[in-house]
Design a protein around this motif. Sequence first.
Motif, PDB file in Angstrom:
ATOM      1  N   VAL A  14       8.906 -23.191  -0.817  1.00 25.43           N
ATOM      2  CA  VAL A  14       8.269 -24.236  -0.027  1.00 25.43           C
ATOM      3  C   VAL A  14       9.138 -25.099   0.799  1.00 25.43           C
ATOM      4  O   VAL A  14      10.140 -25.464   0.143  1.00 25.43           O
ATOM      5  CB  VAL A  14       7.464 -25.089  -0.854  1.00 25.43           C
ATOM      6  N   GLN A  15       9.132 -24.971   2.125  1.00 25.36           N
ATOM      7  CA  GLN A  15       9.902 -25.881   2.925  1.00 25.36           C
ATOM      8  C   GLN A  15       9.258 -26.677   3.785  1.00 25.36           C
ATOM      9  O   GLN A  15       8.218 -25.992   4.572  1.00 25.36           O
ATOM     10  CB  GLN A  15      10.954 -25.047   3.519  1.00 25.36           C
ATOM     11  N   ASP A  16       9.628 -27.900   4.150  1.00 25.20           N
ATOM     12  CA  ASP A  16       9.057 -28.533   5.150  1.00 25.20           C
ATOM     13  C   ASP A  16      10.494 -28.961   6.064  1.00 25.20           C
ATOM     14  O   ASP A  16      11.371 -28.427   5.837  1.00 25.20           O
ATOM     15  CB  ASP A  16       8.217 -29.748   5.029  1.00 25.20           C
ATOM     16  N   ALA A  37      12.385 -21.166  13.892  1.00 24.04           N
ATOM     17  CA  ALA A  37      11.583 -19.988  13.299  1.00 24.04           C
ATOM     18  C   ALA A  37      10.326 -20.711  12.663  1.00 24.04           C
ATOM     19  O   ALA A  37       9.261 -20.142  12.593  1.00 24.04           O
ATOM     20  CB  ALA A  37      12.368 -19.141  12.759  1.00 24.04           C
ATOM     21  N   MET A  38      10.715 -21.931  11.728  1.00 24.16           N
ATOM     22  CA  MET A  38       9.754 -22.381  11.318  1.00 24.16           C
ATOM     23  C   MET A  38       8.727 -23.191  11.960  1.00 24.16           C
ATOM     24  O   MET A  38       7.453 -23.111  11.627  1.00 24.16           O
ATOM     25  CB  MET A  38      10.377 -23.210   9.819  1.00 24.16           C
ATOM     26  N   ALA A  53       5.639 -24.965   4.938  1.00 26.41           N
ATOM     27  CA  ALA A  53       5.425 -23.493   5.077  1.00 26.41           C
ATOM     28  C   ALA A  53       6.457 -22.927   3.955  1.00 26.41           C
ATOM     29  O   ALA A  53       6.831 -23.312   3.075  1.00 26.41           O
ATOM     30  CB  ALA A  53       5.876 -23.053   6.469  1.00 26.41           C
ATOM     31  N   LEU A  54       6.325 -21.406   3.984  1.00 24.82           N
ATOM     32  CA  LEU A  54       7.142 -20.691   3.081  1.00 24.82           C
ATOM     33  C   LEU A  54       8.079 -20.035   3.632  1.00 24.82           C
ATOM     34  O   LEU A  54       8.124 -19.455   4.666  1.00 24.82           O
ATOM     35  CB  LEU A  54       6.045 -19.453   2.470  1.00 24.82           C
ATOM     36  N   VAL A  73       3.690 -15.442  10.682  1.00 26.39           N
ATOM     37  CA  VAL A  73       4.906 -15.039  10.190  1.00 26.39           C
ATOM     38  C   VAL A  73       5.901 -15.129  11.566  1.00 26.39           C
ATOM     39  O   VAL A  73       5.697 -14.305  12.578  1.00 26.39           O
ATOM     40  CB  VAL A  73       5.178 -13.560   9.590  1.00 26.39           C
ATOM     41  N   ALA A  74       7.044 -15.783  11.427  1.00 24.74           N
ATOM     42  CA  ALA A  74       7.902 -16.032  12.559  1.00 24.74           C
ATOM     43  C   ALA A  74       9.456 -15.893  12.132  1.00 24.74           C
ATOM     44  O   ALA A  74       9.666 -16.167  10.928  1.00 24.74           O
ATOM     45  CB  ALA A  74       7.679 -17.128  13.012  1.00 24.74           C
ATOM     46  N   GLY A  75      10.430 -15.594  13.153  1.00 29.29           N
ATOM     47  CA  GLY A  75      11.783 -15.487  12.554  1.00 29.29           C
ATOM     48  C   GLY A  75      12.211 -14.208  12.526  1.00 29.29           C
ATOM     49  O   GLY A  75      13.598 -13.914  12.785  1.00 29.29           O
TER      50      GLY A  75
END
Length: 354
Positions: A14-16, A37-38, A53-54, A73-75
């Motif tokens: 998990v990242q913000d 990307a996030m 997000a993950l 999904v991105a990146g």
Amino acid sequence: MSLEILTAGPMLTVQDAGRFGLRHMGVSPAGPIDRAAMALANALVGNAPGAAALEFAGPAGSFRCDRPVRFAVAGADCPIRIDKRVVLAGESHRLNPGETLTVGVPEGTVWAYLAFSGAIATPEVLGSRATHLRSGLGGPEGRALAAGDRLPLGPDEADAPCLRPDSRLEGAAPFRETGPIRLILGPQDGHFAPEIVARLTGCDFTVTPQRDRMAMVLGGTDLPAARGHDIVSDGTVPGSVQVPGSGMPLVLLAESQTTGGYPKIGTVASVDLARLAQMPVGAQVRFAPISAEEGEDLWIARQARLRRLLEALVAKPEGVLRSDYLLSCDLVGGFYEPGEIVRPVTIRGPEECS
């Protein structure tokens, strides 16, 4: 309202946006390796750019929700399936209760992001939900996700449209650039002989398998320090290029320590740090020196490009043509009489086309 982790890849966290203002206490921000990307993944599902997000490297895993959600999904392009139906990265889709979402390995890059509408709503730790694996902060118990975890989701607008960029993005990434990685020399470039500093920007380096969310090690060219590889510990930031006794530079990333005792020959410009971190093992890297002022200007311009990209997202068609989708389209030519639409088309012969 939760997200169930059915299977999890080894680097699913998990990242913000990260936790800021605590470096003086030894707490680094964490947050995403690739912020743009996030931000794109979040925007595609209607979240704020820095919402939780993950992040994943390698396969993300498989997931199920107990309410209808939108996801993106991105990146990187990667295999994505809803049950047996294949869908694309770089745009949002609907996931209904009972359906299983499976997300595979990013193609051509390392890190990618999976966002859900409403965002991940795990408890904040020191003002952030971002997982810092080395110190055990954020996420579920400060660790990577595992099968059986359930993550709470925030409130969502159920009838909001799925979104896509106004034009297809290469590799489902907000930016695709080539060329040398730009860096600012110092603050301890004086520890290295001039010919070694020249080697930094004149030779190729290779991305090694020694990498995680804290740092990545570069091989292929060594950088011996004439004044030794030990200094009185001072501050570090993501992008710092430290050179330990091995002579192999290591570039600090999102989970970097806040101080370090190796000389820092340079600092990767913020505008290029994610691009470097996304390079796969074995990729060749070349550095180019710029000034701090140039780095700031490049970063400001990049952020402006990102804002324009996110503001230009449009609604996707979803079976029934919704009014918000139609309003997003460029209906060139206006409206036609029904007879104009169905009238036969006459194909002229070659002699009529002269």
